[in-house]
Design an enzyme around this catalytic site. Structure first.
Site, mmCIF file in Angstrom:
data_model
loop_
_atom_site.group_PDB
_atom_site.id
_atom_site.type_symbol
_atom_site.label_atom_id
_atom_site.label_comp_id
_atom_site.label_asym_id
_atom_site.label_seq_id
_atom_site.Cartn_x
_atom_site.Cartn_y
_atom_site.Cartn_z
ATOM 1 N N ASP A 198 0.705 -1.065 -0.226
ATOM 2 C CA ASP A 198 -0.064 -0.189 -0.196
ATOM 3 C C ASP A 198 0.836 1.185 -0.003
ATOM 4 O OD1 ASP A 198 -1.765 2.250 0.188
ATOM 5 O OD2 ASP A 198 -2.608 1.015 2.026
ATOM 6 N N HIS A 199 1.151 1.825 -1.019
ATOM 7 C CA HIS A 199 1.676 3.156 -1.656
ATOM 8 C C HIS A 199 1.756 3.906 -0.596
ATOM 9 C CE1 HIS A 199 -1.556 4.913 -4.273
ATOM 10 N NE2 HIS A 199 -0.708 5.714 -3.717
ATOM 11 N N HIS A 261 -6.530 1.660 1.926
ATOM 12 C CA HIS A 261 -5.666 3.236 1.845
ATOM 13 C C HIS A 261 -5.823 3.766 3.227
ATOM 14 C CE1 HIS A 261 -3.468 3.016 -1.904
ATOM 15 N NE2 HIS A 261 -4.412 3.871 -2.101
ATOM 16 N N LYS A 361 -13.090 11.982 -6.132
ATOM 17 C CA LYS A 361 -12.280 12.022 -7.216
ATOM 18 C C LYS A 361 -13.352 13.471 -7.948
ATOM 19 C CE LYS A 361 -10.073 8.219 -8.306
ATOM 20 N NZ LYS A 361 -8.673 8.794 -9.044
#
Length: 512
Positions: A198-199, A261, A361
């Site tokens: 999970d970046h 996330h 978004k």
């Protein structure tokens, strides 16, 4: 080798960290954007910081018919555009000579036989000691088949060196598929070989949550229900789905962002102090938090969750199209591009403290932050003063685009009359530590090379997260949205998201 040693030593080491183990990194899906935008720049940064072993090599795998020289040329043309720092020609030359390419179909057993032969050759040339880690930068449908093929080709056996696999999100699309995928890959790998990435956890501020909480005696004593009113987590993006409409139509924002996330951020923010930084000890505490997130009833889904889809609107001075007009999106799509919800952690520390989260978004700001709002101080002292009300203190952990921490508190305005003004104390990583920009993948790749899985998800964490969101997915599927799109691009989502907090006499923190 002396030249190579000198080149690698030119990096600015960030402290006492030793270089990663000698190894070969194999990227499946090497022709994709992730490789050129994030992975290659991250590896270059590790080399520059003297954290990449001198016995390191990289193999890219994709279907495109390329030679290693052609692949190096492509990467070399792109590194200048996507690097986060100035590229040193000598260091890049050293790094590029360790890049190889292997063409093959992920379902073709012959491709893995050829890969094994290439890895053996690289071992001899670069002394990588049989240590390999495979990065699956592919569509999720390839995760299981690639690992199965690696197993059949004996490329994950740890007889001579270690073997690890990094798996990108999404890990499954619901609880059942996550359980099935875990079962499939564990037939080939043991849990210690699996690194579910999970970046977001590569961000400095995310890693600093543990240090901030547990290394400072002034914060941990008040990190509980007695002093904290509520916590907000916001992951906002100004961009639309761009060219990812096909993926987004299948996933949606809830699946794409929340079980991975956002739940990772919640678990790190709310976890109990671990007894050590051992990977499983830390993840045990995170797993306890995820298990304490009780799944909602159908009625709670209707009253504590909000979904939205962006329509036409403005991004700065530019008019942008709605989600349904994006490429690869159905004209009557019911896919959500915005999610907000209220969650509770059913344990002693956090009982009755709401955790509000939102992500979407085409919002006004690109911002990822955790807002800890403390309870208001008693007003009794200020009844006969010019002070109308006391503002609550807020501690904000900024994750992106600027990583740092800010704290707001009240102070007396100079003058003979008692007046209160809000004061902000801001800490920015770049300003204070002169930190260079990073991609967010450096720490994660480095940890994999060292065998440290602390910042990677364990199977029970993945399955528990999907279990929590399962009732929401079920209710949303049974009751399609009545009005989509329901927020204009460039706004903070549907008005129901504001009402979610307003009915609790709270409001979202929209300050940058």
């Amino acid at each position: 080798m002396q030249l190579a040693d000198d080149v690698v030593a030119k990096g600015n080491s960030h402290g006492a960290g030793r270089p990663g183990d000698p190894c070969v990194m194999v990227i499946f899906g090497a022709s994709g954007d992730l490789t050129k935008r994030k992975l290659i720049p991250a590896l270059y940064n590790l080399a520059k910081d003297n954290l990449l072993s001198k016995e390191f090599a990289l193999v890219g795998i994709a279907r495109n018919e390329l030679t290693s020289e052609q692949f190096r040329d492509e990467i070399g043309k792109e590194i200048g555009e996507f690097a986060t720092t100035t590229v040193d020609p000598d260091l890049w030359h050293w790094f590029s000579q360790r890049i190889y390419y292997h063409s093959g179909d992920f379902a073709d057993a012959a491709a893995y036989q050829g890969l094994g032969e290439l890895l053996a050759q690289i071992d001899k040339e670069h002394g990588t000691r049989g240590n390999y880690f495979y990065y699956l930068a592919t569509a999720p449908s390839f995760f299981g088949p690639i690992i199965t093929q690696l197993g059949k080709a004996d490329l994950v056996k740890e007889e001579h060196g270690w073997r690890r696999v990094i798996i990108e999100k999404p890990f499954g699309h619901d609880y059942e598929s996550a359980v099935a995928l875990n079962k499939e890959i564990r037939q080939v790998l043991n849990e210690k070989q699996i690194y579910r990435i999970d970046h977001y956890l590569g961000k400095e501020t995310v890693q600093n949550i543990l240090v901030f909480r547990f290394a400072n005696g002034i914060f941990e004593p008040i990190w509980n229900r007695r002093y904290i009113d509520h916590i907000q987590i916001t992951v906002a993006e100004t961009v639309g789905v761009e060219q990812r409409g096909g993926y987004y139509e299948k996933a949606g924002t809830l699946r794409d962002m929340v079980p991975n996330h956002i739940f990772q951020l919640i678990s790190l923010t709310a976890m109990e102090p671990p007894v050590s930084f051992d990977a499983d000890v830390v993840r045990d505490e995170q797993a306890k938090i995820l298990k304490a997130l009780s799944p909602m009833t159908d009625e709670e889904v209707l009253t504590r969750t909000v979904r939205g889809q962006y329509g036409e609107g403005m991004e700065g001075d530019n008019r942008v199209q709605g989600y349904r007009a994006e490429p690869y999106v159905a004209p009557e799509s019911r896919t959500e591009t915005f999610v907000a919800m209220k969650l509770f952690i059913d344990n002693w520390r956090w009982a009755d403290v709401p955790f509000y989260l939102r992500t979407g978004k085409r919002l006004p700001q690109r911002a990822t932050k955790i807002v800890i709002q403390f309870k208001r101080a008693p007003f009794v002292l200020f009844r006969k003063t010019a002070v109308d009300q006391l503002e609550p203190n807020r501690l904000i952990l900024h994750l992106q685009p600027d990583e740092g921490i800010s704290l707001s508190f009240s102070a007396k305005v100079p003058g003979p009359v008692v007046q209160i003004g809000d004061v902000d104390m801001n800490f920015n990583y770049t300003d204070y530590f002169n930190a260079t920009p990073q991609t967010g993948y450096e720490r994660l790749l480095y940890d994999c090379m060292l065998g440290d899985a602390t910042l990677f998800q364990r199977s029970d964490m993945v399955e528990t997260a999907w279990h929590v969101v399962a009732p929401i997915l079920d209710v949303w599927e049974a009751l399609p949205p009545r009005r989509f799109p329901n927020y204009a691009a460039g706004t903070w989502g549907p008005h129901e998201a504001d009402e979610l907090l307003a009915k609790d006499h709270r409001h979202w923190s929209n300050e940058q």
